[in-house]
Write an enzyme that holds these catalytic residues in place. Structure first.
Site, PDB file in Angstrom:
ATOM      1  CG  ASP A  47      -2.061  -0.953   1.094  1.00 32.94           C
ATOM      2  OD1 ASP A  47      -2.294  -1.760   2.005  1.00 32.94           O
ATOM      3  OD2 ASP A  47      -2.720  -0.905   0.039  1.00 32.94           O
ATOM      4  CG  HIS A  76      -3.762  -0.084  -3.446  1.00 32.11           C
ATOM      5  ND1 HIS A  76      -4.593  -0.307  -2.352  1.00 32.11           N
ATOM      6  CD2 HIS A  76      -4.362   0.882  -4.171  1.00 32.11           C
ATOM      7  CE1 HIS A  76      -5.647   0.488  -2.436  1.00 32.11           C
ATOM      8  NE2 HIS A  76      -5.534   1.222  -3.537  1.00 32.11           N
ATOM      9  N   GLY A 160      -6.534   4.676   3.934  1.00 38.00           N
ATOM     10  CA  GLY A 160      -5.690   5.597   4.697  1.00 38.00           C
ATOM     11  C   GLY A 160      -5.939   5.583   6.181  1.00 38.00           C
ATOM     12  CG  ASP A 193      -7.206  -3.221  -0.719  1.00 39.22           C
ATOM     13  OD1 ASP A 193      -6.360  -2.595  -1.357  1.00 39.22           O
ATOM     14  OD2 ASP A 193      -7.067  -3.513   0.493  1.00 39.22           O
ATOM     15  N   GLY A 194      -9.483  -4.383   1.839  1.00 36.79           N
ATOM     16  CA  GLY A 194      -9.770  -3.636   3.063  1.00 36.79           C
ATOM     17  C   GLY A 194     -10.818  -4.270   3.940  1.00 36.79           C
ATOM     18  N   GLY A 195     -10.517  -4.354   5.258  1.00 35.92           N
ATOM     19  CA  GLY A 195     -11.517  -4.831   6.207  1.00 35.92           C
ATOM     20  C   GLY A 195     -11.769  -6.316   6.146  1.00 35.92           C
TER      21      GLY A 195
HETATM   22  C1  DX5 Z   1      -6.564   0.646   2.400  1.00 37.81           C
HETATM   23  C2  DX5 Z   1      -5.551  -0.351   1.872  1.00 37.81           C
HETATM   24  C3  DX5 Z   1      -5.832  -1.752   2.285  1.00 37.81           C
HETATM   25  C4  DX5 Z   1      -5.814  -1.967   3.764  1.00 37.81           C
HETATM   26  C5  DX5 Z   1      -5.883  -3.430   4.053  1.00 37.81           C
HETATM   27  O1  DX5 Z   1      -6.143   1.245   3.533  1.00 37.81           O
HETATM   28  O2  DX5 Z   1      -5.627  -0.340   0.468  1.00 37.81           O
HETATM   29  O3  DX5 Z   1      -4.901  -2.647   1.629  1.00 37.81           O
HETATM   30  O4  DX5 Z   1      -4.689  -1.372   4.304  1.00 37.81           O
HETATM   31  O5  DX5 Z   1      -5.571  -3.591   5.364  1.00 37.81           O
HETATM   32  P1  DX5 Z   1      -6.469  -4.513   6.313  1.00 37.81           P
HETATM   33  O6  DX5 Z   1      -6.563  -5.870   5.603  1.00 37.81           O
HETATM   34  O7  DX5 Z   1      -5.680  -4.577   7.568  1.00 37.81           O
HETATM   35  O8  DX5 Z   1      -7.806  -3.864   6.433  1.00 37.81           O
HETATM   36 ZN    ZN Z   2      -4.453  -1.793  -0.636  1.00 37.26          ZN
END
Ligand code: DX5
Ligand code: ZN
Length: 243
Positions: A47, A76, A160, A193-195
């Site tokens: 990231d 990313h 972020g 992506d995320g959560g």
């Molecule tokens: C948004 C990023 C994600 C996020 C994933 O902040 O693009 O990749 O950090 O992190 P987790 O899986 O810990 O939510």
């Molecule tokens: Zn990401």
């Protein structure tokens, strides 16, 4: 030289995880990545945040160049105006470069330029082009770009800020995105992506995501290998074609 061959490789692996490395023990990253390989993971997710596109600042091309691994580098870019910058990430060894549809005036041009670039890890192939969409951005913005990409990533959190929960409307957006891609008749991978957690990864796999990005649920400071194995097992069980 677009990233078709990487897309084809990912199509074979899908559904699978792309593991966010920023929550790994960065002082022992080589060891941490070896654990991911042993677990059967094939992608790492980096990231990149510039503190302008979203509040946090993270890493850049030198970090990506320093990562010596056989795992595919899924980068990313959460950065403003990526047009003049994507080349640095490709030169640093990114196999996959994802830019945000919200990140600039000329995203179609960014994807065109990415499509001409050669993969620094293997000159016989290109770089997979990804387009990421924030939770509040209409999917209609993706449509004009479908001919210039190999993957679309739906952010299931607002990029972020750490520790967010998976945004439930992502499931509906996945279905809308699939329909758009199907109507366009294109071979495009879909990522979320995320959560992502151990509790919801099976559900997300059943929603139809090809690539599931997960960071802190794997690199939790305790058992990354077992976490990655659990995620892969859960995804496999959740998507087994019922006999
Ligand atoms: C948004 C990023 C994600 C996020 C994933 O902040 O693009 O990749 O950090 O992190 P987790 O899986 O810990 O939510
Ligand atoms: Zn990401």
């Amino acid at each position: 030289m677009a990233g078709g061959s990487i897309r084809d490789r990912l199509r074979e692996l899908a559904p699978t995880i792309s593991v966010g490395v920023l929550t790994a023990d960065l002082l022992s990253l080589g060891t941490e990545l070896a654990l991911l390989e042993e677990a059967g993971a094939r992608l790492i997710h980096v990231d990149v945040m510039d503190g302008c596109f979203c509040p946090a600042m993270t890493v850049g091309p030198p970090f990506i160049k320093a990562i010596k691994t056989s795992l595919l580098k899924d980068v990313h870019l959460m950065i403003e105006q990526p047009l003049g910058k994507v080349g640095d990430y490709v030169a640093a060894g990114a196999d996959m470069v994802t830019v945000h549809v919200e990140a600039g005036r000329h995203i179609h041009r960014v994807l065109q330029v990415l499509g001409t670039m050669t993969n620094a890890n293997d000159s016989s192939r290109g770089v997979l082009r990804g387009l990421a969409v924030n939770p509040g951005t209409p999917l209609e913005t993706v449509r004009p770009l479908l001919s210039e990409l190999e993957m679309v990533t739906l952010l299931a959190v607002n990029p972020g800020w750490s520790g967010q929960r998976f945004i439930v409307s992502t499931q509906q957006r996945l279905q809308e995105l699939w329909a758009m891609i199907h109507r366009a008749g294109r071979d495009i991978l879909v990522a979320v992506d995320g959560g992502v957690t151990k509790e919801n990864v099976g559900d997300i796999a059943q929603m139809g995501a090809d690539i599931i990005v997960t960071g802190s649920a794997v690199f939790d400071g305790k058992a990354p290998k077992e976490n990655a194995e659990f995620m892969l097992r859960t995804i496999s069980a959740a998507t087994q074609v019922k006999g």
